[in-house]
Design an enzyme around this catalytic site. Structure first.
Site: not given
Ligand code: GLU
Length: 415
Positions: A104
């Protein structure tokens, strides 16, 4: 003590491991992200002044595949939050069984306070700063709170310019024209709709009333699909300005049009619609509550007053650890974030797979495959939680923990 989502994650992890009788040495590594990168981002603002922003990219685990996870632009972004969000991605990808680890990123910034030009410069500088650790085989960013397809387009372009050729697979959630996938924008909301349907079925609710906190990408698409496809009535919804409630069901298409015109719900007006606070929304008269905003919204205080029978976590980490216990004592069933909101990353995986093979799929096929993955993952989690006689959250953690430690055992420890 200040709320620390990463400690929250570690606590749930310990509980899950204890239930299956796992030694701490077997999963200790999961309490330590593989890599944490902090970057300083100097940006020339439109008025000519220089401002320095703080950014992060955390790679929690690459045990089961490349790291995967969104990029958040929000004033509250901090290292503990990014670490927790990265760890949740590892668990989410393991639960839906897609070949990814978790990561992240984020920038501590209020994106609505920047001009389009400032936002583009910030995004490109951030991409350049984290460039050594991202890539289609390494770590694949995607949208999260405060970012969108445009952000991903700039990231893809910046990365591609540095490489000298187009690399669409470096990010997911891009616009369709440059390699995005059909169905990706709606994917998280579609996954929430599927889990809502399964939850209602398992509780014997044929026409439940639903309250939704948040009207961003996830909240608004969940509201749309839950009312349109399932025919359930959405009785409450909110945005940053507050919430609205109508016992007989809100006119969701009209409200989404209103919000789409960049207007706030505090200014929305219609017959029998009552304006409510955030707390009133969370504790409103509804069968199903869907928190689709940020972390730590359902606190112990709210949990004690909650009226819904079911909570479906569309946001990441919306329920605090003590609230979770209260909900479970009160017999309120929580469908955990790492299962419920996984639709986004599942279709991200489809997008990446299409990018790698330069072959694009139809929307109906993508939606069908997403449905299959969500139904299968729910069944896996359900089975695990009834096997151990624990909550769905612990069932989800145990399912992921077994897959992760299983992979670690097969790979062994380098060197
Ligand atoms: N931000 C989204 C989540 O928390 C999607 C992450 C992604 O598609 O890599 O799952």
């Amino acid at each position: 003590m200040a709320y620390n989502p990463f400690l929250n994650f570690c606590q749930v992890l310990d509980r899950a491991a204890r239930i299956v009788g796992m030694e701490s040495s077997e999963y200790e590594i999961l309490k330590h992200p593989e890599r944490e990168l902090k970057v300083a981002l100097p940006i020339r603002m439109d008025d000519g002044k220089l401002e320095v922003f703080e950014g992060y990219r955390v790679q929690h685990s690459s045990q089961r595949g490349p790291c995967k996870g969104g990029v958040r632009f929000h004033p509250d972004v901090n290292i503990d939050e990014v670490k927790a969000l990265a760890a949740w991605m590892t668990f989410k990808c393991a639960i839906v069984n897609i070949p990814y680890g978790g990561g992240k990123g984020g920038i501590k910034v209020d994106p609505s306070a920047l001009s389009a030009g400032e936002l583009e410069r910030l995004t490109r500088r951030y991409t350049a700063q984290i460039l050594p650790i991202i890539g289609p085989q390494q770590d694949i960013p995607a949208p999260d709170v405060g970012t969108n397809a445009q952000t991903m387009d700039w990231m893809m372009d910046t990365y591609s310019m540095m490489k000298g050729y187009a690399v669409p697979g470096v990010v997911t959630g891009k616009h369709i024209e440059i390699g995005g996938s059909l169905g990706r924008t709606e994917a998280t909301g579609r996954g929430i709709m599927i889990i809502t349907r399964l939850a209602a079925e398992s509780h014997g609710l044929s026409a439940p009333a639903v309250a939704i906190q948040g009207a961003g990408n996830v909240g608004s698409i969940s509201a749309k699909l839950i009312s349109e496809v399932l025919g359930f009535k959405v009785v409450a919804i909110s945005d940053v300005s507050g919430g609205i409630y109508k016992a007989s069901g809100l006119d969701i298409p009209e409200i989404l049009k209103f919000i789409g015109g960049k207007r706030l719900l505090k200014d929305y007006d219609a017959a029998e619609v009552r304006h409510i606070t955030n707390e009133e929304l969370l504790t409103s008269e509804a069968d199903i509550l869907i928190p689709a905003a940020l972390e730590n919204q359902i606190t112990a205080d709210i949990a004690a007053k909650l009226k819904a029978k079911i909570v479906i976590e569309a946001a990441n980490g919306p329920t605090s650890a003590d609230a979770d216990e209260i909900l479970s004592e009160r017999g309120i069933e929580v469908y955990p974030d790492i299962l419920s909101n996984a639709g986004g990353v599942v279709v991200s995986y489809f997008e990446w797979a299409q990018n790698l093979q330069s072959l694009y799929w139809e929307e109906a096929d993508i939606n069908r495959m997403l449905e299959k993955v969500m139904v299968r993952s729910y069944a896996d989690v359900e089975k695990c939680s009834s096997e151990y006689g624990v909550s769905l959250r612990l069932g989800a953690y145990i399912t992921a923990l077994k897959r992760l430690t299983g992979a670690a055992k097969l790979r062994g420890i380098f060197p």
